[in-house]
Enzyme design. Structure first.
Site, PDB file in Angstrom:
ATOM      1  N   TYR A 287      37.807  43.538  40.930  1.00 53.51           N
ATOM      2  CA  TYR A 287      39.147  43.081  40.539  1.00 53.51           C
ATOM      3  C   TYR A 287      40.147  43.351  41.665  1.00 53.51           C
ATOM      4  O   TYR A 287      40.127  44.425  42.273  1.00 53.51           O
ATOM      5  CB  TYR A 287      39.596  43.822  39.270  1.00 53.51           C
ATOM      6  CG  TYR A 287      40.992  43.463  38.840  1.00 53.51           C
ATOM      7  CD1 TYR A 287      41.223  42.392  37.970  1.00 53.51           C
ATOM      8  CD2 TYR A 287      42.096  44.170  39.319  1.00 53.51           C
ATOM      9  CE1 TYR A 287      42.511  42.043  37.599  1.00 53.51           C
ATOM     10  CE2 TYR A 287      43.388  43.821  38.946  1.00 53.51           C
ATOM     11  CZ  TYR A 287      43.585  42.753  38.077  1.00 53.51           C
ATOM     12  OH  TYR A 287      44.861  42.406  37.713  1.00 53.51           O
TER      13      TYR A 287
ATOM     14  N   GLU B 265      46.240  37.168  41.302  1.00 54.23           N
ATOM     15  CA  GLU B 265      45.144  37.926  40.702  1.00 54.23           C
ATOM     16  C   GLU B 265      43.812  37.237  40.946  1.00 54.23           C
ATOM     17  O   GLU B 265      43.695  36.026  40.742  1.00 54.23           O
ATOM     18  CB  GLU B 265      45.377  38.066  39.189  1.00 54.23           C
ATOM     19  CG  GLU B 265      44.341  38.921  38.500  1.00 54.23           C
ATOM     20  CD  GLU B 265      44.561  38.966  36.987  1.00 54.23           C
ATOM     21  OE1 GLU B 265      44.490  37.921  36.323  1.00 54.23           O
ATOM     22  OE2 GLU B 265      44.804  40.069  36.474  1.00 54.23           O
TER      23      GLU B 265
END
Ligand code: ADP
Ligand code: MG
Length: 388
Positions: free
Chosen positions: A109, A197
């Site tokens: 992530y 993101e």
């Protein structure tokens, strides 16, 4: 403003951030042609909506031949995709991304957001990528590394090392990751993003690091200096009433409750929503008509509130300054004449020309309910919707 994954990946390519090969299609035949021209299998077909969680909701499919690609695209385009981020109504899929399927060794992530509290940009990385990052943040926050960056100094080598360490990257991968992170930071700053993101950021079995998913949100207040981004706007994804309100320069955000409210000034609007909730009711919207509103804007605002079928009562809370109480009152009367207000309206009004304003409303015969102050207004409105 939000954009689609395929658009975010277009921007990534422009900044040399590696992404899988792929192209977007609006119909199944084009999807098949893209797959044929790419000449690689397997492929993934990914529904393009402004919401995540598509993997779990059936919006990401891995396929092994060209006809399967066509069938998967046909199944997705036009479908109403429901994920934990779309709300119960889901979102209609209009386009799919046809993309090379990668052999994934690890899912990580990576994101960048502004942090208001520290007045820094924060890079967040986690080894627990691919899954619900909100859950990771809640249950095992130690699995997320946060790196704070002073916007005046920008990203430095030690920030990149911290991120690579947080992700436990071997040296060969780290070498690819560092320029990637720098580019992502550059993109984030130069486009006034409120979020970039990558979830998951993947390491493939052949030792490459790529952005498998891509999400970018932009600060609406800075969009005037990014005309190229405005072309990415997809009105299909936006709330109809919000689009309408933006046409009239009204700051309107639709919410889930049943108390419509019209207020002048964003701070007062926030306080009004708080006090509605404290009285035990739920706001149906945020609406700031602005300090310099005229009767026409008040009318447009009321019409937009009334178009929301959930609205069972309306609270008007105006502190007359530049927007004088008589101007507001004329707007309300005009709106009632033109649109017909069929729900109870509680009015709390103070400030410039208050007597004149009250007189206009009282003589209008609209049967409005007057409140002595904000608390009284909230209690009255809560009582009305409780009965309904
Ligand atoms: P969402 O976040 O909306 O669920 P993602 O793009 O993150 O959508 O995809 C969900 C999952 O699907 C990923 O975690 C990954 O396991 C798989 N996936 C997505 N794209 C690819 C791809 N190109 N190759 C292989 N697997 C993929
Ligand atoms: Mg994702």
């Amino acid at each position: 403003m939000k954009i689609h994954e395929y658009q975010a990946k277009e921007l990534f390519r422009r900044f040399d951030i590696p992404v899988p090969a792929g192209a977007v299609a609006s119909d199944p035949e084009t999807a098949r042609q893209i797959a044929r021209d790419m000449g690689v299998l397997p492929l993934v077909v990914k529904a393009q909506i402004h919401a995540g969680g598509r993997g779990k909701g059936g919006g990401v499919k891995v396929l092994r031949d060209l006809n399967e690609v066509r069938t998967a695209a046909a199944g997705m385009i036009g479908m109403n995709l429901i994920t934990h981020q779309t709300g119960p109504d889901g979102k209609q899929v209009k386009k799919v991304l046809v993309e090379q399927a990668l052999e994934i060794a690890r899912e990580l992530y990576l994101s960048i957001v502004p942090d208001r509290k520290s007045a820094r940009h924060v890079v967040m990385v986690s080894r627990a990528g691919g899954m619900d990052i909100e859950q990771v943040a809640e249950k095992t926050p130690e699995q997320i590394t946060k790196i704070y960056i002073d916007p005046l100094l920008g990203i430095q080598a030690f920030h990149c090392r911290q991120a690579a360490y947080g992700l436990d990257l071997p040296p060969a991968i780290s070498q690819q990751f560092v320029p990637m992170l720098r580019s992502l930071y550059k993109l984030f700053v130069s486009y006034d993003c409120s979020l970039v993101e990558i979830n998951p950021l993947v390491i493939t079995t052949d030792g490459k690091i790529l952005a498998l998913d891509a999400k970018i949100n932009f600060d609406d207040n800075a969009l005037f200096r990014h005309k190229d981004i405005l072309e990415y706007r997809d009105l299909n994804e936006e709330e109809l009433l919000e689009i309408e309100a933006s046409r009239y320069n009204l700051n309107y955000i639709k919410m889930d409750g049943n108390v419509g409210n019209m207020v002048n000034g964003a701070g007062l609007a926030m306080a009004t929503m708080d006090i509605i909730k404290r009285a035990g009711a739920e706001p149906a919207n945020f609406l700031d008509v602005g300090g310099g509103a005229n009767a026409e804007m008040v009318e447009n605002g009321l019409r937009i509130i009334l178009s929301d079928k959930n609205v069972k009562a309306i609270l008007i809370n105006i502190f007359g300054g530049i927007l004088r109480c008589d101007v507001l009152s004329n707007g309300v009367v005009q709106a009632a004449k033109n649109t017909g207000i069929e729900v109870p309206v509680v009015v709390r009004m103070e400030g410039t020309n208050i007597e004149e304003g009250r007189k206009i409303l009282t003589e209008s015969g609209l049967g409005l309910i007057f409140a002595a102050d904000l608390k009284d207004a909230a209690e009255k409105i809560a009582k009305i919707v409780r009965k309904k």
